[in-house]
Design an enzyme around this catalytic site. Structure first.
Site, short mmCIF file in Angstrom:
data_model
loop_
_atom_site.label_atom_id
_atom_site.label_comp_id
_atom_site.label_asym_id
_atom_site.label_seq_id
_atom_site.Cartn_x
_atom_site.Cartn_y
_atom_site.Cartn_z
N SER A 51 0.80 -1.23 0.00
CA SER A 51 0.00 0.00 0.00
C SER A 51 0.83 1.28 0.00
CB SER A 51 -0.96 0.02 1.19
OG SER A 51 -0.26 0.21 2.40
N LYS A 94 0.73 4.77 6.87
CA LYS A 94 0.25 5.56 5.73
C LYS A 94 0.87 6.96 5.82
CE LYS A 94 -2.87 2.38 4.68
NZ LYS A 94 -2.47 1.34 3.79
#
Length: 187
Positions: A51, A94
């Site tokens: 990701s 993230k």
């Protein structure tokens, strides 16, 4: 008791510790210090998915400064490790894109903050307007952050499950330390 030990005690000199006792005390102190550092200062994290590619790839390990946000606020562009808002037993990694109180919109591959597209090398990639929070204009709640994976087409992030509360942020990733050929400072 031996005569020399009696004399040392009478003269106020401390009794000498055995080698085994010193070794055990040293090991215990080392463990206590290591645990304190890991819990409060710096911890290593494993990257399990793609990701955050190309910035972070599966199998890499990063160091996370857990103390940093006691002295400063999280900034746009920071790569953070946080407790997943839907399951606090999981930690995710993230990039912060939206800050508290800002209006965010993803459109035509760009992220708009308060109507202005994000620019710069940290955000020079296409972002997809998928998920409930990734469509239309949304206002980020106070004390919360909007986070996206650098690999927008393969990231389960704020677009799908919402905002990251400030209290869920564990720290900022600052260094890839494994594997050795990929050691780098993160931006």
């Amino acid at each position: 008791m031996q005569r020399s030990e009696k004399l040392k005690e009478e003269n106020g000199e401390p009794k000498k510790k055995s080698v085994w006792r010193e070794l055990i005390e040293t090991i215990l102190w080392a463990l206590v210090i290591a645990l304190l550092i890991r819990y409060f200062v710096i911890e290593g994290y494993y990257i399990p998915s793609g990701s955050m590619e190309p910035t972070l790839v599966p199998g890499e390990r990063v160091l996370v400064a857990k103390f940093i946000y006691h002295f400063t606020e999280p900034q746009r562009g920071d790569i953070i490790v946080f407790r997943y808002p839907l399951d606090s037993r999981k930690n995710l990694i993230k990039r912060i894109v939206g800050l508290p109180g800002e209006t965010i919109k993803i459109e035509n591959g760009l992220v708009y903050i308060n109507g202005v597209p994000l620019e710069g090398e940290l955000f020079a990639r296409p972002y997809y307007d998928a998920g409930y929070y990734g469509q239309g204009e949304k206002v980020i709640p106070e004390d919360s952050y909007f986070v996206l994976g650098d690999n927008s087409s393969n990231s389960d992030d704020s677009r799908f499950w919402g905002y990251v509360p400030r209290k869920n942020i564990l720290g900022r990733a600052f260094l890839v330390y494994w594997p050795p050929q990929r050691i780098k400072i993160l931006r």
